[in-house]
Design a protein around this motif. Structure first.
Motif, PDB file in Angstrom:
ATOM      1  N   LYS A 295       4.018  11.306  -3.113  1.00 47.09           N
ATOM      2  CA  LYS A 295       5.194  10.598  -2.589  1.00 47.09           C
ATOM      3  C   LYS A 295       5.986   9.893  -3.677  1.00 47.09           C
ATOM      4  O   LYS A 295       7.203   9.831  -3.629  1.00 47.09           O
ATOM      5  N   TYR A 296       5.261   9.331  -4.651  1.00 48.41           N
ATOM      6  CA  TYR A 296       5.927   8.478  -5.631  1.00 48.41           C
ATOM      7  C   TYR A 296       6.062   9.130  -7.000  1.00 48.41           C
ATOM      8  O   TYR A 296       6.017   8.469  -8.022  1.00 48.41           O
ATOM      9  N   SER A 297       6.196  10.465  -7.013  1.00 46.28           N
ATOM     10  CA  SER A 297       6.499  11.143  -8.277  1.00 46.28           C
ATOM     11  C   SER A 297       7.381  12.351  -7.988  1.00 46.28           C
ATOM     12  O   SER A 297       7.343  12.897  -6.891  1.00 46.28           O
TER      13      SER A 297
ATOM     14  N   CYS B 194      -4.080  10.507 -11.288  1.00 43.96           N
ATOM     15  CA  CYS B 194      -3.041  10.169 -12.262  1.00 43.96           C
ATOM     16  C   CYS B 194      -1.752  10.923 -11.938  1.00 43.96           C
ATOM     17  O   CYS B 194      -1.769  12.129 -11.741  1.00 43.96           O
ATOM     18  N   ASP B 195      -0.645  10.203 -11.855  1.00 46.11           N
ATOM     19  CA  ASP B 195       0.645  10.872 -11.652  1.00 46.11           C
ATOM     20  C   ASP B 195       1.632  10.475 -12.741  1.00 46.11           C
ATOM     21  O   ASP B 195       1.453   9.473 -13.422  1.00 46.11           O
ATOM     22  N   ARG B 196       2.661  11.305 -12.901  1.00 44.69           N
ATOM     23  CA  ARG B 196       3.732  10.984 -13.854  1.00 44.69           C
ATOM     24  C   ARG B 196       4.986  10.637 -13.075  1.00 44.69           C
ATOM     25  O   ARG B 196       6.013  11.272 -13.217  1.00 44.69           O
TER      26      ARG B 196
ATOM     27  N   TYR C 203       2.130  -4.541   2.033  1.00 41.01           N
ATOM     28  CA  TYR C 203       2.899  -4.752   0.805  1.00 41.01           C
ATOM     29  C   TYR C 203       3.441  -3.432   0.271  1.00 41.01           C
ATOM     30  O   TYR C 203       2.709  -2.479   0.074  1.00 41.01           O
ATOM     31  N   ARG C 204       4.769  -3.386   0.077  1.00 35.81           N
ATOM     32  CA  ARG C 204       5.394  -2.208  -0.523  1.00 35.81           C
ATOM     33  C   ARG C 204       6.312  -2.682  -1.638  1.00 35.81           C
ATOM     34  O   ARG C 204       6.942  -3.721  -1.525  1.00 35.81           O
ATOM     35  N   VAL C 205       6.393  -1.907  -2.707  1.00 39.14           N
ATOM     36  CA  VAL C 205       7.128  -2.378  -3.880  1.00 39.14           C
ATOM     37  C   VAL C 205       8.617  -2.450  -3.600  1.00 39.14           C
ATOM     38  O   VAL C 205       9.263  -3.448  -3.872  1.00 39.14           O
TER      39      VAL C 205
ATOM     40  N   GLY D 285       5.812   5.659   5.564  1.00 39.21           N
ATOM     41  CA  GLY D 285       4.665   4.906   5.079  1.00 39.21           C
ATOM     42  C   GLY D 285       4.721   3.508   5.629  1.00 39.21           C
ATOM     43  O   GLY D 285       5.794   3.014   5.971  1.00 39.21           O
ATOM     44  N   THR D 286       3.556   2.900   5.713  1.00 34.24           N
ATOM     45  CA  THR D 286       3.456   1.616   6.397  1.00 34.24           C
ATOM     46  C   THR D 286       3.081   0.482   5.462  1.00 34.24           C
ATOM     47  O   THR D 286       3.177  -0.680   5.816  1.00 34.24           O
ATOM     48  N   GLY D 287       2.638   0.826   4.255  1.00 36.87           N
ATOM     49  CA  GLY D 287       2.147  -0.211   3.359  1.00 36.87           C
ATOM     50  C   GLY D 287       0.717  -0.603   3.678  1.00 36.87           C
ATOM     51  O   GLY D 287       0.214  -1.604   3.174  1.00 36.87           O
TER      52      GLY D 287
ATOM     53  N   GLY E  65      -1.845   1.923   3.646  1.00 38.19           N
ATOM     54  CA  GLY E  65      -2.732   2.917   3.049  1.00 38.19           C
ATOM     55  C   GLY E  65      -3.677   2.347   1.996  1.00 38.19           C
ATOM     56  O   GLY E  65      -4.898   2.510   2.087  1.00 38.19           O
ATOM     57  N   LEU E  66      -3.126   1.662   1.003  1.00 42.31           N
ATOM     58  CA  LEU E  66      -3.963   1.173  -0.098  1.00 42.31           C
ATOM     59  C   LEU E  66      -4.908   0.062   0.343  1.00 42.31           C
ATOM     60  O   LEU E  66      -5.999  -0.071  -0.207  1.00 42.31           O
ATOM     61  N   SER E  67      -4.510  -0.728   1.349  1.00 41.40           N
ATOM     62  CA  SER E  67      -5.436  -1.777   1.791  1.00 41.40           C
ATOM     63  C   SER E  67      -6.623  -1.157   2.518  1.00 41.40           C
ATOM     64  O   SER E  67      -7.749  -1.650   2.403  1.00 41.40           O
TER      65      SER E  67
HETATM   66  P1  ADP Z   1       2.782   3.179   1.639  1.00 40.13           P
HETATM   67  O1  ADP Z   1       2.628   4.329   0.705  1.00 40.13           O
HETATM   68  O2  ADP Z   1       2.612   3.543   3.071  1.00 40.13           O
HETATM   69  O3  ADP Z   1       4.014   2.378   1.399  1.00 40.13           O
HETATM   70  P2  ADP Z   1       0.400   2.086   0.376  1.00 40.13           P
HETATM   71  O4  ADP Z   1      -0.448   0.930   0.793  1.00 40.13           O
HETATM   72  O5  ADP Z   1      -0.263   3.399   0.226  1.00 40.13           O
HETATM   73  O6  ADP Z   1       1.592   2.143   1.405  1.00 40.13           O
HETATM   74  O7  ADP Z   1       1.087   1.720  -1.005  1.00 40.13           O
HETATM   75  C1  ADP Z   1       1.709   0.447  -1.162  1.00 40.13           C
HETATM   76  C2  ADP Z   1       2.844   0.527  -2.160  1.00 40.13           C
HETATM   77  O8  ADP Z   1       2.325   0.749  -3.479  1.00 40.13           O
HETATM   78  C3  ADP Z   1       3.807   1.668  -1.916  1.00 40.13           C
HETATM   79  O9  ADP Z   1       4.798   1.327  -0.987  1.00 40.13           O
HETATM   80  C4  ADP Z   1       4.384   1.914  -3.307  1.00 40.13           C
HETATM   81  O10 ADP Z   1       5.426   0.993  -3.539  1.00 40.13           O
HETATM   82  C5  ADP Z   1       3.230   1.562  -4.233  1.00 40.13           C
HETATM   83  N1  ADP Z   1       2.493   2.768  -4.691  1.00 40.13           N
HETATM   84  C6  ADP Z   1       1.335   3.262  -4.195  1.00 40.13           C
HETATM   85  N2  ADP Z   1       0.930   4.357  -4.879  1.00 40.13           N
HETATM   86  C7  ADP Z   1       1.853   4.563  -5.846  1.00 40.13           C
HETATM   87  C8  ADP Z   1       2.006   5.529  -6.904  1.00 40.13           C
HETATM   88  N3  ADP Z   1       1.125   6.534  -7.097  1.00 40.13           N
HETATM   89  N4  ADP Z   1       3.093   5.415  -7.706  1.00 40.13           N
HETATM   90  C9  ADP Z   1       3.990   4.421  -7.536  1.00 40.13           C
HETATM   91  N5  ADP Z   1       3.900   3.479  -6.563  1.00 40.13           N
HETATM   92  C10 ADP Z   1       2.848   3.538  -5.730  1.00 40.13           C
END
Ligand code: ADP
Length: 253
Positions: A162-164, A186-188, A205-207, A216-218, A220-222
């Motif tokens: 998603k983020y590359s 690892c992504d570029r 939390y989303r950037v 995306g919901t923010g 996933g990573l939690s």
């Molecule tokens: P979501 O992807 O649903 O927004 P996540 O909890 O998976 O929620 O990720 C939180 C935030 O972290 C994302 O919204 C994104 O801003 C940032 N992020 C996660 N993985 C990456 C990545 N591989 N590269 C850049 N930013 C990332």
């Protein structure tokens, strides 16, 4: 109880203070438990009717020939929003379950190479991206819950996708380090600015909401972090804006 203070031999003022602290701790954990239960109940109550709505939308959409283009588009948008919301509710349920310690992990020994190969194959089909595996030459054993580890890795690969940009490769590396097994994704891609890096594992939390239209919901990573920690492992991120990100998962051997 957990975190409570026991100071039987301390002066009486200190014992009184400890008693008050313990009372506050109990109230806090009660209200935390209530909040968890509330989130869990609400997610559950909303998911069922929404799944029904989604089902009806799908069945109307299956008879497309009776619909005008505008009607079709409206129904498709509604169905897609319903899907996103159902996924959000499922994530919330999953977190509530994790918080209550009711995940019922089935921890066994597995060959990590097999799990990684399976996950990468799924991700390749799903995303049409170049995904490489490094360090898979030696057989690496890992103590884990098979399905949960798959879920963790799919989530991290999904983020990398998603983020590359679509023309950039994604690399999964696996290796042993002392008494740990390390998996790196690892992504570029766009990378994560330093001031956000410690916060992306927080719930919701989303950037950058604007750039993150990518659904995306923010959550996933939690979820990933909770799962990894329940397996006795750790997750961290190293990233540079504009260059890419590396997520490192370490698990006990
Ligand atoms: P979501 O992807 O649903 O927004 P996540 O909890 O998976 O929620 O990720 C939180 C935030 O972290 C994302 O919204 C994104 O801003 C940032 N992020 C996660 N993985 C990456 C990545 N591989 N590269 C850049 N930013 C990332």
């Amino acid at each position: 109880g957990k975190g409570h203070l026991y100071l039987e031999n301390a002066p009486s003022e200190v014992r009184e203070l400890a008693k008050t602290c313990n009372m506050m701790l109990s109230r806090l954990s009660e209200s935390w438990e209530k909040e968890r239960q509330f989130v869990s109940n609400i997610s559950h109550e909303l998911r069922t009717p929404l799944a029904i709505v989604h089902g009806y939308l799908q069945s109307v959409l299956r008879r497309k020939q009776n619909l005008t283009e505008t009607q079709k588009e409206a129904l498709e948008t509604a169905a897609s929003e319903a899907e996103t919301t159902i996924r959000l509710l499922e994530d919330l349920l999953e977190l509530a379950r994790a918080d209550s310690g009711h995940l019922h992990l089935k921890i066994q020994y597995y060959v990590l190479n097999d799990i990684v190969a399976e996950v990468v194959e799924m991700a390749r089909q799903h995303s049409n991206r170049l995904i490489k595996i490094e360090g898979g030459n030696n057989i690496i054993e890992v103590k884990t819950d098979y399905n949960r580890l798959k879920q963790i890795l799919l989530n991290l690969i999904d983020n990398a996708v998603k983020y590359s940009p679509a023309n950039q490769p994604i690399t999964l590396s696996i290796f042993r380090q002392g008494s740990e097994v390390i998996i790196q994704i690892c992504d570029r891609g766009y990378g994560i600015p330093l001031q956000h890096q410690s916060r992306i594992f927080e719930r919701f939390y989303r950037v950058d909401e604007a750039r993150n239209r990518a659904g995306g919901t923010g959550l996933g990573l939690s979820i990933v972090k909770t799962l990894v920690e329940q397996m006795g492992g750790n997750i961290s991120v190293r990233s540079k804006q504009g260059e890419g990100s590396t997520f490192t998962v370490s698990l006990p051997v």
